[in-house]
Design a protein around this motif. Structure first.
Motif, PDB file in Angstrom:
ATOM      1  N   THR B  22       0.838  -1.204   0.000  1.00 49.02           N
ATOM      2  CA  THR B  22       0.000   0.000   0.000  1.00 49.02           C
ATOM      3  C   THR B  22       0.871   1.251   0.000  1.00 49.02           C
ATOM      4  O   THR B  22       0.650   2.185  -0.773  1.00 49.02           O
ATOM      5  N   ARG B  23       1.878   1.247   0.849  1.00 50.80           N
ATOM      6  CA  ARG B  23       2.759   2.418   0.933  1.00 50.80           C
ATOM      7  C   ARG B  23       3.584   2.589  -0.332  1.00 50.80           C
ATOM      8  O   ARG B  23       3.815   3.705  -0.799  1.00 50.80           O
ATOM      9  N   ARG B  24       4.048   1.459  -0.877  1.00 54.95           N
ATOM     10  CA  ARG B  24       4.858   1.545  -2.088  1.00 54.95           C
ATOM     11  C   ARG B  24       4.023   2.110  -3.239  1.00 54.95           C
ATOM     12  O   ARG B  24       4.502   2.876  -4.055  1.00 54.95           O
ATOM     13  N   PHE B  25       2.741   1.709  -3.277  1.00 58.71           N
ATOM     14  CA  PHE B  25       1.853   2.225  -4.316  1.00 58.71           C
ATOM     15  C   PHE B  25       1.683   3.724  -4.179  1.00 58.71           C
ATOM     16  O   PHE B  25       1.615   4.442  -5.170  1.00 58.71           O
ATOM     17  N   GLU B  26       1.590   4.177  -2.932  1.00 62.06           N
ATOM     18  CA  GLU B  26       1.428   5.611  -2.718  1.00 62.06           C
ATOM     19  C   GLU B  26       2.626   6.398  -3.245  1.00 62.06           C
ATOM     20  O   GLU B  26       2.484   7.494  -3.768  1.00 62.06           O
ATOM     21  N   ARG B  27       3.803   5.820  -3.072  1.00 59.14           N
ATOM     22  CA  ARG B  27       5.008   6.511  -3.503  1.00 59.14           C
ATOM     23  C   ARG B  27       5.293   6.275  -4.978  1.00 59.14           C
ATOM     24  O   ARG B  27       4.918   7.047  -5.837  1.00 59.14           O
ATOM     25  N   SER B  28       5.908   5.121  -5.249  1.00 50.51           N
ATOM     26  CA  SER B  28       6.494   4.974  -6.576  1.00 50.51           C
ATOM     27  C   SER B  28       5.495   4.782  -7.711  1.00 50.51           C
ATOM     28  O   SER B  28       5.437   5.601  -8.628  1.00 50.51           O
ATOM     29  N   LEU B  29       4.686   3.733  -7.662  1.00 50.14           N
ATOM     30  CA  LEU B  29       3.733   3.533  -8.755  1.00 50.14           C
ATOM     31  C   LEU B  29       2.558   4.501  -8.644  1.00 50.14           C
ATOM     32  O   LEU B  29       1.724   4.572  -9.542  1.00 50.14           O
ATOM     33  N   GLY B  30       2.501   5.217  -7.531  1.00 51.82           N
ATOM     34  CA  GLY B  30       1.351   6.050  -7.234  1.00 51.82           C
ATOM     35  C   GLY B  30       1.041   7.157  -8.225  1.00 51.82           C
ATOM     36  O   GLY B  30      -0.068   7.676  -8.247  1.00 51.82           O
ATOM     37  N   PHE B  31       2.015   7.544  -9.066  1.00 53.30           N
ATOM     38  CA  PHE B  31       1.711   8.570 -10.078  1.00 53.30           C
ATOM     39  C   PHE B  31       0.637   8.065 -11.013  1.00 53.30           C
ATOM     40  O   PHE B  31      -0.098   8.837 -11.605  1.00 53.30           O
TER      41      PHE B  31
END
Lengths: 176, 176
Positions: B22-31
């Motif tokens: 969830t956190r990784r999605f918010e950061r890297s793939l989150g764009f």
DNA sequence: AACAGCATGTAACGTGTTACATGATTAC
DNA sequence: GTAATCATGTAACACGTTACATGCTGTT
């Protein structure tokens, strides 16, 4: 809870039936919104129940009757209230981005060839939008308020297509 | 049917628990992708049922245990198959576009002030992405395959923020 | 007679969002 | 002892997608 408002905008510009709305969405607002006729009929029905729009059955020659929807006072008030709300931070969702990022876990050459296709589609859409701009908005300085807003959203669509094309081109160059 | 594949890409880069994902999605793939932890847990559970990922319970010091998920052979094959599929034509959905277009049916000045806020948020995101680029990818020429893909997607995120900022700026200038 | 288009709809399913729940640990 | 963080989850609901259904008109 936003398709309601998108439909209110479209119906404020011009009253329409469900199918007309569907087609209008595909064309003009379609750069930034997409909805199937099933969705539109469902939401339209709800809006009638809520008293946001009124319906008039219009007979046509050589075609089935259509139900023309027009925003009511209640609907206009709902639209105005929604427009006054702050904008939520939007996050787009792109399958393309996921595939670009995951390329090393599959067939990179095959992905590249699909990307060429996708880029060509965006180039074609860009050309279609630019044609629309020339034909429908030849004199931007002379537009009234509502038409100028339509023109500026079309320009947004053009800008978005440029973004796609530039990004895919950049990716293909860097990975070739 | 795409969150599965987005998770497979993330787990291929590095095995993770639901919350880490969830956190990784918010950061890297989150764009280009967003998912809440509820969605991720649900899909992760389905992927375990389908045998796409294996789970290992890892004890931590001073923290609850976590379930670390790793793609299985079946999962890797599913990812590869998905990556080989043609890309669907994507249509973004933007509430902002609807509001720009509907501006004349509400309070235009108030919308403009919300747009200033939204533009400032995009400027801040752009700055954050550019910082990430400088810190995480100081030497693009020396990146391996997977890292280069990550970099190119980050550049896509930067390009998208430029699009937003340019569009909003253009709109505010034309309607002022 | 067969097919395409107009116009509206139902049903089933899958995905996404929101609210709430649990229980442990660390920081103030 | 109160709040924040870590970690996982349930439940209910809203939204979106796909497939199918109906019936009429105009064309080949």
């Amino acid at each position: 809870m936003a398709l309601e408002h998108a439909l209110l905008v479209a119906l404020s510009e011009r009253p329409a039936s469900g199918l007309e709305l569907t087609r209008r969405f595909e064309r003009s607002l379609g750069f930034f919104w997409h909805a199937t006729h099933q969705q539109i009929y469902r939401v339209l029905g709800r809006m009638v129940d809520d008293g946001w729009v009124t319906v008039e059955v219009v007979a046509q020659e050589g075609r089935p009757d259509k139900k023309v929807h027009t925003p009511s006072d209640l609907g206009r008030a709902a639209l105005e209230a929604w427009l006054a709300e702050p904008l939520p931070m939007e996050t787009f969702r792109s399958e393309l981005a996921v595939k670009l990022r995951g390329a090393s876990y599959g067939d990179r050459a095959r992905l590249a060839s699909h990307l060429e296709t996708t880029r060509a589609e965006h180039v074609a859409r860009l050309a279609a939008y630019e044609l629309m701009e020339r034909e429908q908005f030849p004199d931007p300085a002379g537009l009234d308020e509502a038409a100028r807003d339509q023109w500026l959203v079309l320009r947004g669509g053009i800008g978005l297509e440029h973004f796609w094309i530039d990004w895919i081109t950049d990716y293909l160059q860097e990975t070739s």
